[in-house]
Design an enzyme around this catalytic site. Sequence first.
Site, mmCIF file in Angstrom:
data_model
loop_
_atom_site.group_PDB
_atom_site.id
_atom_site.type_symbol
_atom_site.label_atom_id
_atom_site.label_comp_id
_atom_site.label_asym_id
_atom_site.label_seq_id
_atom_site.Cartn_x
_atom_site.Cartn_y
_atom_site.Cartn_z
ATOM 1 N N ASP A 93 0.862 -1.162 0.000
ATOM 2 C CA ASP A 93 0.000 0.000 0.000
ATOM 3 C C ASP A 93 0.907 1.223 0.000
ATOM 4 O OD1 ASP A 93 -3.006 0.943 1.894
ATOM 5 O OD2 ASP A 93 -2.136 1.659 0.015
ATOM 6 N N ASP A 267 -7.688 -7.684 1.034
ATOM 7 C CA ASP A 267 -6.735 -7.762 2.144
ATOM 8 C C ASP A 267 -7.480 -7.323 3.398
ATOM 9 O OD1 ASP A 267 -6.337 -4.625 1.673
ATOM 10 O OD2 ASP A 267 -5.471 -5.173 3.637
HETATM 11 C C1 LIG Z 1 -10.719 -4.139 9.993
HETATM 12 O O1 LIG Z 1 -9.491 -3.383 10.030
HETATM 13 C C2 LIG Z 1 -9.707 -2.025 10.027
HETATM 14 O O2 LIG Z 1 -10.342 -1.690 8.797
HETATM 15 C C3 LIG Z 1 -9.507 -0.903 8.030
HETATM 16 C C4 LIG Z 1 -9.388 -1.594 6.735
HETATM 17 N N1 LIG Z 1 -10.003 -0.732 5.784
HETATM 18 C C5 LIG Z 1 -9.325 -0.100 4.853
HETATM 19 N N2 LIG Z 1 -9.900 0.778 4.004
HETATM 20 C C6 LIG Z 1 -8.908 1.237 3.213
HETATM 21 C C7 LIG Z 1 -8.921 2.226 2.227
HETATM 22 C C8 LIG Z 1 -7.708 2.562 1.600
HETATM 23 C C9 LIG Z 1 -7.644 3.616 0.606
HETATM 24 O O3 LIG Z 1 -8.663 4.265 0.262
HETATM 25 N N3 LIG Z 1 -6.444 3.913 0.057
HETATM 26 C C10 LIG Z 1 -5.316 3.238 0.414
HETATM 27 N N4 LIG Z 1 -4.147 3.580 -0.181
HETATM 28 N N5 LIG Z 1 -5.327 2.244 1.318
HETATM 29 C C11 LIG Z 1 -6.508 1.903 1.940
HETATM 30 C C12 LIG Z 1 -6.507 0.905 2.935
HETATM 31 C C13 LIG Z 1 -7.704 0.589 3.593
HETATM 32 N N6 LIG Z 1 -7.998 -0.266 4.618
HETATM 33 C C14 LIG Z 1 -8.199 -0.751 8.672
HETATM 34 O O4 LIG Z 1 -7.939 0.650 8.805
HETATM 35 C C15 LIG Z 1 -8.086 1.033 10.177
HETATM 36 C C16 LIG Z 1 -6.767 1.564 10.667
HETATM 37 C C17 LIG Z 1 -9.239 2.033 10.256
HETATM 38 O O5 LIG Z 1 -8.423 -0.168 10.914
HETATM 39 C C18 LIG Z 1 -8.377 -1.296 10.040
#
Ligand SMILES: CO[C@@H]1O[C@H](CNc2nc3cc4c(=O)[nH]c(N)nc4cc3[nH]2)[C@H]2OC(C)(C)O[C@@H]12
EC number: 2.4.2.29
Length: 373
Positions: A93, A267
């Site tokens: 990422d 993921d």
């Molecule tokens: C269940 O674990 C929590 O759920 C989140 C996972 N959800 C997530 N949505 C995402 C969106 C993006 C994005 O828009 N762009 C980039 N570059 N990477 C991303 C990575 C992401 N991961 C984790 O993120 C937190 C820290 C809120 O807790 C975990």
Amino acid sequence: MTKAFTFKVLATDGKARRGSITMPRGEIRTPAFMPVGTGGTVKTMYMDQVRGVGSDIILGNTYHLMLRPGAERVARLGGLHEFARWPHPILTDSGGFQVMSLSKLRKLTEKGVTFRSHIDGAAYEMSPERSIEIQGLLGADIQMQLDECTALPAMEKEIERAMELSLRWAERCRTAFGDQQGKAMFGIVQGGDIAALRLRSAQALKAMDLKGYAIGGLAVGEPQPVMLEMLDITCPELPADRPRYLMGVGTPDDILKSVARGIDMFDCVMPTRAGRHGLAYTRRGKVNLRNARHADDPRPLDEESDCPAARDYSRAYLHHLVRSQEALGAMLLTWNNLSYYQKLMQDIRAAIEAGAFEARAAEISERWARGDI
Ligand SMILES: CO[C@@H]1O[C@H](CNc2nc3cc4c(=O)[nH]c(N)nc4cc3[nH]2)[C@H]2OC(C)(C)O[C@@H]12
């Protein structure tokens, strides 16, 4: 051994796709689940166990690795594959999401994002170009564009600004990435929960002719129906011959419903994070090994599993390890959970090949809902 990055759709069943990504470091069978290896390790697992449960690719994080041990240091030591002893594909990422969710004092401008490390407060600057440079230093096979993920709920104007910035950053990342044979740079669709913005983002990224497309800005706390509606809007706008990656997702139910809408890659920290907190994922639903009801239960988590952690240890022993905060508790439950997730993905791939995905998904969900015996 192929030199190029290729994606083939081998079978479809409704909108569900069974595909194959081939890269110099190996094949990725899709729909695929990528275990999260944030700091260059899938926490509590040896890499040959990660491979042994059927993982074709793992995820790394630019943000964490640039802070510690440092991208240039990893490059000097031969790159992330060598450093972590994982010779198969790695997706990294780009760091923007982690900066916004983990770092302190961050400032976002057209140029990029400046922030202070959550580890030691040191100041850093991350531009689209620097993110691609770091992912190159790490040696990632699939690199993500730098983007701005808007936390929901948000005002439409705010979501639109972040979506448009992410498109400009996608162009800059594509230029910085250049034409690296055998590797890929994926764009990330943004647009929050606004259909028109999702469409604009997807259409603009499609015009950039990228090798793969992620759908970002979801799994940030929105209700599942909102996430699924954004997939219904976004997937048809993306090219059918490129992989689609839904970032940060999800539960088994999220995965089933997202595959049904045309998603190829996932993921999520859940199976590994849950394992460290005493929670087991099984065919029969979740089992919380902290619960005293397991103290005398001689049964394994799943006698039919081919994973030793699921088949060879009693729930009583797992309960004891978890309650005693023994490291082996986290190790065995993480092993079990990743084995369950990869078995689920194998089930899904076989069901799509057989044209039986909808029925199989219903069976899996029904068994899960009935709960543990
Ligand atoms: C269940 O674990 C929590 O759920 C989140 C996972 N959800 C997530 N949505 C995402 C969106 C993006 C994005 O828009 N762009 C980039 N570059 N990477 C991303 C990575 C992401 N991961 C984790 O993120 C937190 C820290 C809120 O807790 C975990």
